[in-house]
Write a protein that holds these residues in place. Structure first.
Motif, PDB file in Angstrom:
ATOM      1  N   THR A 290      -5.866  -9.903   5.924  1.00  0.00           N
ATOM      2  CA  THR A 290      -4.986  -9.763   4.759  1.00  0.00           C
ATOM      3  C   THR A 290      -4.259  -8.425   4.747  1.00  0.00           C
ATOM      4  O   THR A 290      -3.528  -8.125   3.816  1.00  0.00           O
ATOM      5  CB  THR A 290      -5.779  -9.914   3.448  1.00  0.00           C
ATOM      6  N   ARG A 291      -4.472  -7.634   5.789  1.00  0.00           N
ATOM      7  CA  ARG A 291      -3.839  -6.314   5.928  1.00  0.00           C
ATOM      8  C   ARG A 291      -4.122  -5.431   4.704  1.00  0.00           C
ATOM      9  O   ARG A 291      -3.249  -4.741   4.180  1.00  0.00           O
ATOM     10  CB  ARG A 291      -2.330  -6.453   6.161  1.00  0.00           C
ATOM     11  N   ASP A 292      -5.370  -5.468   4.272  1.00  0.00           N
ATOM     12  CA  ASP A 292      -5.783  -4.642   3.143  1.00  0.00           C
ATOM     13  C   ASP A 292      -5.727  -3.170   3.535  1.00  0.00           C
ATOM     14  O   ASP A 292      -5.813  -2.816   4.720  1.00  0.00           O
ATOM     15  CB  ASP A 292      -7.206  -5.021   2.722  1.00  0.00           C
ATOM     16  N   THR A 293      -5.582  -2.320   2.549  1.00  0.00           N
ATOM     17  CA  THR A 293      -5.527  -0.874   2.815  1.00  0.00           C
ATOM     18  C   THR A 293      -6.582  -0.104   2.030  1.00  0.00           C
ATOM     19  O   THR A 293      -6.710   1.103   2.211  1.00  0.00           O
ATOM     20  CB  THR A 293      -4.135  -0.304   2.458  1.00  0.00           C
ATOM     21  N   THR A 294      -7.329  -0.792   1.169  1.00  0.00           N
ATOM     22  CA  THR A 294      -8.383  -0.137   0.402  1.00  0.00           C
ATOM     23  C   THR A 294      -9.710  -0.350   1.117  1.00  0.00           C
ATOM     24  O   THR A 294     -10.252  -1.460   1.131  1.00  0.00           O
ATOM     25  CB  THR A 294      -8.462  -0.690  -1.029  1.00  0.00           C
ATOM     26  N   LEU A 295     -10.230   0.710   1.700  1.00  0.00           N
ATOM     27  CA  LEU A 295     -11.464   0.610   2.466  1.00  0.00           C
ATOM     28  C   LEU A 295     -12.671   0.521   1.541  1.00  0.00           C
ATOM     29  O   LEU A 295     -12.701   1.163   0.487  1.00  0.00           O
ATOM     30  CB  LEU A 295     -11.634   1.832   3.368  1.00  0.00           C
TER      31      LEU A 295
END
Length: 401
Positions: A290-295
């Motif tokens: 989903t190409r998330d950016t919140t680790l």
């Protein structure tokens, strides 16, 4: 001492180290009898064993059989079109609002009979077994009606009958709001009709709920947990994936086995999970896809001593992944988890997330003899390499498969 099989000339990852490391034993042996481990340790300590069969591992490595503690393996349909939409900039929420996402798979799954679902699911399961999986959790959640949820859970059970693998079924009726229904009305049905029926038929061991702004509220998740408790079922939660709804702290308060995804988990949630022993199940495949950016807060989880499991989250829309080995690499690369954490995440900690840590996930006397024998030079090879499967042999309950 008599035993059925002795695996020797091997290096072991026992996952029994007191410091949480891999518990490496060089030149070790594993002995089994009646499907259980009866001895693990250095070869020099095994002279008292009298095996009916000896298997020379020729210097290979043995780990516990891998455990995938979060999958949605049973479904029909294909959502490759949504993948293309995401490449053009559509979000998870955009797709859901347009009638895609979970409800698209619900339509396809409702239309499929059990035989079709079984035939669609077997290749996915076989791909996982080929990489060392010996225990797998399978959630429902693509039926969203009692009969269709039953159908998914029956197929999950059937998979465990057709293959040498332990299937752990989880009821995820509260996965999404069915089209044309109100959330609260549907949750009432899940709690008052579905959970009692599923429990009475023994179709699931646990109940899961998706607590998120586009799914179910914290109060509705608690209602699901209370219904599960009344019927003797364990609880789990999809929490803090897209926003912080404080679902993980709620789940911990109800003694949940695990809180899964948790990218937006806050410090209060971490503290609650640490107190309760609730496992953090991290899903790097969904994060990547989903190409998330919140680790997820790996360092804070580590500092707090929250057990961290890994899983494929194999599903048609946000993690069409059937490779635990690739999931390990993703966890190391994207989340900066260590080699030891990645391997423990698919063995000891995944077993803990399923409430089975006293029976699987480690190499120790009395546990099920589930093994993965690897053609590798060092444990790091399992995490380091991409698109490479070094599995030499898979053993389930003492029997090579």
């Amino acid at each position: 001492m008599h035993c059925d099989t002795l695996w020797h000339n091997a290096h072991l990852m026992t996952l029994e180290a007191g410091d949480g490391a891999l518990g490496i034993v060089r030149d070790g042996v594993v002995a089994s009898r009646d499907g259980r481990i009866v001895h693990v340790g250095p070869a020099a300590d095994a002279v008292h064993l009298a095996p009916a069969q000896r298997i020379d591992c020729q210097g290979r490595w043995i780990s516990p059989g891998l455990v995938d503690c979060h999958t949605h393996l049973v479904y029909a349909g294909n959502r490759a079109g949504e993948f293309e939409q995401r490449l053009r900039g559509a979000s998870y929420a955009d797709i859901a609002r347009a009638g895609g996402g979970i409800v698209a798979t619900v339509r396809a799954t409702r239309q499929a009979d059990e035989q079709h679902l079984l035939e669609a699911s077997l290749p996915r399961l076989d791909a996982m077994l080929a990489e060392g999986i010996t225990t797998i959790e399978i959630k429902s959640g693509y039926g969203l009606s009692l009969e269709d949820e039953r159908k998914q859970l029956r197929v999950a059970r059937r998979l465990g009958e057709l293959r040498a693998v332990e299937v752990v079924p989880t009821f995820l009726g509260a996965h999404a709001v069915p089209p044309g229904r109100e959330a609260q009305e549907y949750v009432d049905e899940v709690c008052n009709q579905m959970i009692p029926a599923i429990a009475a038929e023994g179709l699931a061991e646990a109940v899961d709920v998706f607590c998120e702004h586009l799914a179910f509220s914290r109060a509705q998740a608690e209602q699901v947990f209370q219904a599960a408790a009344r019927h003797g079922l364990a609880v789990k939660i999809h929490a803090e994936q897209l926003s912080n709804q404080q679902g993980a702290s709620l789940a911990a308060a109800h003694g949940a086995l695990s809180a899964d995804h948790i990218e937006h988990l806050d410090e209060a949630g971490i503290a609650a999970m640490a107190r309760a022993g609730t496992v953090a199940v991290l899903l790097p495949g969904a994060f990547y896809f989903t190409r998330d950016t919140t680790l997820p807060p790996i360092d804070k989880l580590r500092t707090a001593g929250v057990p961290m499991a890994l899983a494929t989250d194999s599903n048609p829309g946000t993690s069409p992944l059937t490779s635990p080995l690739l999931a390990m690499n993703m966890a190391a690369t994207l989340f900066r988890m260590t080699v030891d954490e990645c391997i423990a995440g698919f063995t000891r900690e995944a077993a803990r997330a399923l409430g089975r840590h006293e029976r699987i996930g480690r190499l120790a006397d009395g546990l099920d003899c589930n093994l993965a024998v690897w053609e590798i030079e060092a444990p790091a090879d399992l995490v380091y390499r991409m698109g490479f499967n070094p599995l030499h042999a898979r053993v389930w309950r003492g029997n090579p498969t």
